[in-house]
Each structure stands twice: as structure tokens, then as C-alpha cells.
Design a protein around this motif. Structure first.
Motif, PDB file in Angstrom:
ATOM      1  N   GLU A   1      57.634  26.540  44.907  1.00 39.45           N
ATOM      2  CA  GLU A   1      56.722  25.426  44.630  1.00 39.45           C
ATOM      3  C   GLU A   1      55.832  25.732  43.429  1.00 39.45           C
ATOM      4  OE1 GLU A   1      53.084  24.932  47.410  1.00 39.45           O
ATOM      5  OE2 GLU A   1      54.627  25.988  48.599  1.00 39.45           O
ATOM      6  N   ARG A   2      55.420  24.673  42.752  1.00 35.28           N
ATOM      7  CA  ARG A   2      54.563  24.800  41.564  1.00 35.28           C
ATOM      8  C   ARG A   2      53.162  24.269  41.886  1.00 35.28           C
ATOM      9  NH1 ARG A   2      58.466  24.651  36.880  1.00 35.28           N
ATOM     10  NH2 ARG A   2      60.511  24.238  37.765  1.00 35.28           N
ATOM     11  N   VAL A   3      52.164  24.789  41.191  1.00 38.37           N
ATOM     12  CA  VAL A   3      50.805  24.273  41.346  1.00 38.37           C
ATOM     13  C   VAL A   3      50.124  24.242  39.977  1.00 38.37           C
ATOM     14  CG1 VAL A   3      50.391  25.030  43.732  1.00 38.37           C
ATOM     15  CG2 VAL A   3      49.898  26.599  41.847  1.00 38.37           C
ATOM     16  N   PRO A   4      49.170  23.293  39.785  1.00 38.49           N
ATOM     17  CA  PRO A   4      48.369  23.332  38.569  1.00 38.49           C
ATOM     18  C   PRO A   4      47.555  24.628  38.559  1.00 38.49           C
ATOM     19  CG  PRO A   4      48.105  21.253  39.734  1.00 38.49           C
ATOM     20  CD  PRO A   4      48.807  22.176  40.686  1.00 38.49           C
ATOM     21  N   PHE A   5      47.284  25.196  37.367  1.00 37.83           N
ATOM     22  CA  PHE A   5      46.660  26.513  37.338  1.00 37.83           C
ATOM     23  C   PHE A   5      45.543  26.572  36.304  1.00 37.83           C
ATOM     24  CE2 PHE A   5      46.452  30.695  38.738  1.00 37.83           C
ATOM     25  CZ  PHE A   5      46.645  31.648  37.770  1.00 37.83           C
ATOM     26  N   PHE A   6      44.363  26.959  36.760  1.00 40.79           N
ATOM     27  CA  PHE A   6      43.185  27.160  35.915  1.00 40.79           C
ATOM     28  C   PHE A   6      42.676  28.551  36.232  1.00 40.79           C
ATOM     29  CE2 PHE A   6      42.468  22.752  34.544  1.00 40.79           C
ATOM     30  CZ  PHE A   6      43.329  22.094  35.416  1.00 40.79           C
ATOM     31  N   CYS A   7      42.650  29.454  35.251  1.00 41.06           N
ATOM     32  CA  CYS A   7      42.381  30.851  35.568  1.00 41.06           C
ATOM     33  C   CYS A   7      41.689  31.556  34.415  1.00 41.06           C
ATOM     34  CB  CYS A   7      43.712  31.545  35.861  1.00 41.06           C
ATOM     35  SG  CYS A   7      43.551  33.266  36.284  1.00 41.06           S
ATOM     36  N   GLY A   8      40.682  32.373  34.742  1.00 39.17           N
ATOM     37  CA  GLY A   8      40.035  33.145  33.694  1.00 39.17           C
ATOM     38  C   GLY A   8      38.581  33.439  34.004  1.00 39.17           C
ATOM     39  N   SER A   9      37.759  33.453  32.933  1.00 40.16           N
ATOM     40  CA  SER A   9      36.322  33.729  33.083  1.00 40.16           C
ATOM     41  C   SER A   9      35.704  32.716  34.033  1.00 40.16           C
ATOM     42  CB  SER A   9      35.650  33.672  31.715  1.00 40.16           C
ATOM     43  OG  SER A   9      36.103  34.745  30.909  1.00 40.16           O
ATOM     44  N   ARG A  10      34.909  33.247  34.986  1.00 41.04           N
ATOM     45  CA  ARG A  10      34.458  32.422  36.110  1.00 41.04           C
ATOM     46  C   ARG A  10      33.721  31.166  35.650  1.00 41.04           C
ATOM     47  NH1 ARG A  10      30.261  33.417  38.900  1.00 41.04           N
ATOM     48  NH2 ARG A  10      29.971  35.489  38.019  1.00 41.04           N
ATOM     49  N   LYS A  11      32.774  31.319  34.734  1.00 46.10           N
ATOM     50  CA  LYS A  11      31.970  30.151  34.323  1.00 46.10           C
ATOM     51  C   LYS A  11      32.821  29.103  33.618  1.00 46.10           C
ATOM     52  CE  LYS A  11      27.343  31.916  34.475  1.00 46.10           C
ATOM     53  NZ  LYS A  11      26.223  32.511  33.732  1.00 46.10           N
ATOM     54  N   MET A  12      33.864  29.548  32.919  1.00 49.59           N
ATOM     55  CA  MET A  12      34.707  28.577  32.206  1.00 49.59           C
ATOM     56  C   MET A  12      35.566  27.794  33.209  1.00 49.59           C
ATOM     57  SD  MET A  12      35.834  30.773  28.865  1.00 49.59           S
ATOM     58  CE  MET A  12      36.179  29.406  27.759  1.00 49.59           C
ATOM     59  N   VAL A  13      36.085  28.488  34.235  1.00 51.16           N
ATOM     60  CA  VAL A  13      36.896  27.788  35.242  1.00 51.16           C
ATOM     61  C   VAL A  13      36.016  26.812  36.021  1.00 51.16           C
ATOM     62  CG1 VAL A  13      38.347  28.070  37.300  1.00 51.16           C
ATOM     63  CG2 VAL A  13      38.551  29.694  35.399  1.00 51.16           C
ATOM     64  N   GLU A  14      34.779  27.249  36.331  1.00 49.87           N
ATOM     65  CA  GLU A  14      33.853  26.348  37.050  1.00 49.87           C
ATOM     66  C   GLU A  14      33.565  25.094  36.215  1.00 49.87           C
ATOM     67  OE1 GLU A  14      31.710  29.947  39.628  1.00 49.87           O
ATOM     68  OE2 GLU A  14      30.671  29.103  37.851  1.00 49.87           O
ATOM     69  N   LYS A  15      33.395  25.276  34.911  1.00 49.16           N
ATOM     70  CA  LYS A  15      33.124  24.126  34.033  1.00 49.16           C
ATOM     71  C   LYS A  15      34.333  23.183  34.033  1.00 49.16           C
ATOM     72  CE  LYS A  15      30.044  23.198  31.602  1.00 49.16           C
ATOM     73  NZ  LYS A  15      28.946  22.188  31.920  1.00 49.16           N
ATOM     74  N   ALA A  16      35.514  23.735  33.930  1.00 42.51           N
ATOM     75  CA  ALA A  16      36.734  22.899  33.932  1.00 42.51           C
ATOM     76  C   ALA A  16      36.841  22.128  35.248  1.00 42.51           C
ATOM     77  CB  ALA A  16      37.957  23.784  33.731  1.00 42.51           C
ATOM     78  N   GLU A  17      36.487  22.815  36.362  1.00 38.37           N
ATOM     79  CA  GLU A  17      36.544  22.151  37.679  1.00 38.37           C
ATOM     80  C   GLU A  17      35.547  20.990  37.751  1.00 38.37           C
ATOM     81  OE1 GLU A  17      37.971  25.972  40.442  1.00 38.37           O
ATOM     82  OE2 GLU A  17      35.828  25.561  40.156  1.00 38.37           O
ATOM     83  N   GLU A  18      34.399  21.189  37.098  1.00 41.42           N
ATOM     84  CA  GLU A  18      33.394  20.102  37.060  1.00 41.42           C
ATOM     85  C   GLU A  18      34.016  18.860  36.420  1.00 41.42           C
ATOM     86  OE1 GLU A  18      29.561  22.866  36.105  1.00 41.42           O
ATOM     87  OE2 GLU A  18      29.718  20.978  34.963  1.00 41.42           O
TER      88      GLU A  18
END
Ligand SMILES: O=P(O)(O)OC[C@H]1O[C@](O)(COP(=O)(O)O)[C@@H](O)[C@@H]1O
Ligand SMILES: [Mg+2]
Ligand SMILES: [Mg+2]
Length: 332
Positions: free
Chosen positions: A312-329
Motif C-alpha cells: 500500500e502507498r501513503v502520502p508522505f511528509f517528512c523532515g524537520s519537525r517545525k516544517m512538517v508541522e507547518k505543512a500539516e497546518e
């Protein structure tokens, strides 16, 4: 001895005591992966001189044209693990189904399963850009001594006991975690030994690099488009720099050293993105979290996802914590 001079072999022995239920089996397993990495590295370095460039002529279960080096790396890792009878099962991005391995020694039954992406960054093989191998290790959940089942592989990423990657780049490195931080070892090709070159690797809390295939921009969800625009805006410490190698291992490695975010979002062409949860996202997410970074599918922590299928595949956002949190926002 100064930690920096220790070899991977010494490091494995020294850290064995920190493994839960340590019986030496996990150490043997990581040693076997180290050996297979050297064998594949030797082949990768000869790419262009021997017949390992180009397509192998078959299509894998992902629907991708298998490259000759995909097939070769797959064979070398599976063979090395099988011959040493140190795992009870293997699943690979290049194999339709999992492989069950029964130990010939009744008294000694194995408790670990390994999942591998034998060659990551296949589109870069023929153009001499760095590629890698990714591995993920779990303790089986079915009784030792019985044949492994799909259940043993479909475990949430938070159950991993170890994960890592090998990067075949300007130098060859093996980077891994057993749940006690992330350490990187560089191969000294003259003597064929990995040395601890990057102890206790940490993602900077934030960074200035974003890695995404912008060629897919028009197909991305609005939240991703907005985050990319945010990265490009002249404001504060932005614009960030766009860097995309097209090999997950290499983009991850660079971002872990310099600070950055890697994204492979879903799109109107690929409803779950491209990356495989079991072979790519879970091991990289375990490494990211162990290095103070973060990994999600844009909403949910990758390591909490309950897998339902082997490929199975999933969307992936990974890296520096604050940058991933911003992308999630932005994804909210
Ligand atoms: O060319 P695209 O669509 O941007 O995809 C690149 C991504 O696909 C991958 O090559 C997928 O991995 P494989 O090469 O193991 O199939 C990643 O390494 C990389 O980040
Ligand atoms: Mg891959
Ligand atoms: Mg691959």
C-alpha cells in the motif's frame, strides 16, 4: 576508544545490550545487511562497465518497469539473509508476496521479519545520481517456529525494532536506528569497513530546503500548493531552496543533515501518492522521529497507521519537525 573510530561491527556488539530481548539475533541480522550492502555497493560502482544499466524487462507488482539493478539488489539482499537463516520472513518492494524462511535447525527458530526496498531511486540508476536501499525490521507476532503470515508484516511502524538505509553516493553510508538514536557509518572502500562517521544524527528543528516533484504541482491538493507557495514567498527566512534528487534516501539524508522537508503528496493522478508505507515510509519515519524529526501523511503520524496491504502507498511528509508541522497546518 574514541567512538568516532569505532567500526560498525564494534558498534553493533557494543550496543547489543540495549536491544530488547537481546539474543544476538538482531546483531547478526544487521551484520548480514551490512554484508549485502557491500556486495550491492560493489555492483553499483561498476554501473556503466557491466550490464546492469537499463530495464530488466519485467514489471513489478507496483506496475513499475524493474531496472536491472532493482533485480540484482533484490537478489543479493534476499540471498544474503536466506543463506544465514537469521530471519523467518522477508518482504520486498520487488516481490509480489512475502517469503517465508524456515530454519533448518529445529532448535533455532528466528523471530524477526525484514522488509526491504532493495534499490531506492531507480529512475536515477542510469544517470549516475545517488541511489539507496531501505530496510525495516519487526519482531514477528505469530508464534516462533510456525510459518510467518501476512500479519507479521502488516504491523504499524511504531512496532519496528530497527530501520535504516544505505546510500550509494559520493561515499557509501549505512544509517540506522534500533530505537536508541540514529548513527551513520561511512564505508572505507580501501578496506571494506564501515566506520562511525555521523554519531547521533539529528534533524535541525527547522530548515530552508523543500523537496517535492513540482512537476506535479497542478495535481496537488490545495493545501500542498499553498505550502509550496509559502516556501517560495519573500518573507522572514524565506524563500526556501528547492532541492529534489528524486531518490527518497538521498533527499532524506540531505534534509537530515541540513534541515528540510521532503513531500510526496497525494495528487489527482495518484490518490495515495507513490511511496510504499511498509518499505519506504515506515522505516524513514522511524529514523526521522529517532533524529528529532517528524513524519506524517499530512494528517496522521505515519508510525500509527495500521497497514492493510503489503504494497500500500501513503502520502508522505517528512523532515524537520517545525516544517512538517507547518505543512500539516496548510493541509488542515
Ligand atoms: O519521479 P518521482 O515521481 O518524483 O518519484 C521519485 C520518488 O520515487 C522513488 O524513486 C520511489 O522509489 P523506488 O525507486 O524504490 O521505486 C523515490 O526514491 C523518489 O523520491
Ligand atoms: Mg523506493
Ligand atoms: Mg525501489
Amino acid at each position: 576508544m574514541d567512538k568516532k573510530n569505532s567500526t560498525l561491527g564494534e558498534f553493533i556488539i557494543e550496543n547489543q545490550a540495549s536491544f530488547q530481548y537481546s539474543s544476538g539475533e538482531l546483531s547478526k541480522l544487521i551484520n548480514a545487511l551490512r554484508l549485502a550492502a557491500k556486495v550491492v555497493n560493489h555492483e553499483v560502482n561498476k554501473a556503466g562497465l557491466i550490464d546492469i544499466l537499463g530495464a530488466a524487462g519485467d514489471t513489478n507488482i507496483q506496475g513499475e518497469d524493474q531496472q536491472k539493478l532493482d533485480v540484482l539488489a533484490n537478489e543479493k539482499f534476499i540471498q544474503t539473509l536466506k543463506n544465514r537463516e537469521i530471519v523467518c520472513g522477508i518482504a520486498s518492494e520487488e516481490e509480489d508476496s512475502f517469503i517465508s524462511i524456515n530454519s533448518s535447525d529445529e532448535r533455532h527458530q528466528n523471530k524477526y521479519v525484514v522488509l526491504i526496498d532493495p534499490l531506492d531511486g531507480s529512475s536515477n540508476i542510469d544517470v549516475n545520481v545517488s541511489v539507496g536501499t531501505i530496510f525495516s525490521i519487526y519482531r514477528r507476532i505469530t508464534p516462533v517456529g510456525t510459518p510467518v503470515t501476512l500479519e507479521d508484516f502488516l504491523q504499524p511502524g511504531k512496532n519496528q525494532v530497527a530501520a535504516g538505509y544505505i546510500i550509494y553516493g559520493t561515499s557509501t553510508m549505512l544509517v540506522y536506528t534500533t530505537g536508541h538514536g540514529v548513527n551513520g557509518f561511512t564505508l572505507n572502500p580501501a578496506i571494506g569497513t564501515f566506520y562511525l562517521s555521523h554519531p547521533d544524527m539529528q534533524f535541525p528543528e527547522t530548515g530552508k530546503i523543500y523537496s517535492v516533484n513540482e512537476g506535479n504541482y497542478i495535481h496537488f491538493p490545495q493545501g500542498v500548493k499553498d505550502y509550496i507557495k509559502y516556501c517560495q514567498k519573500e518573507e522572514g527566512d524565506r524563500p526556501y531552496t528547492s532541492r529534489y534528487i528524486g531518490s527518497l534516501v538521498s533527499d532524506f539524508h540531505r534534509n537530515m543533515i541540513k534541515g528540510g522537508i521532503y513531500m510526496y503528496p497525494k495528487s489527482s493522478m495518484a490518490s495515495n501518492g507513490k511511496l510504499r508505507l511498509l518499505y519506504e515510509c515506515n522505516p524513514m519515519a522511524f529514523l526521522a522521529e529517532q533524529a528529532n524529526g517528524k513524519a506524517s501523511d499530512g494528517h496522521q503520524r505515519i508510525l500509527d497507521i495500521q497497514p492493510t496491504e503489503l504494497h500500500e502507498r501513503v502520502p508522505f511528509f517528512c523532515g524537520s519537525r517545525k516544517m512538517v508541522e507547518k505543512a500539516e497546518e496548510f493541509m488542515k
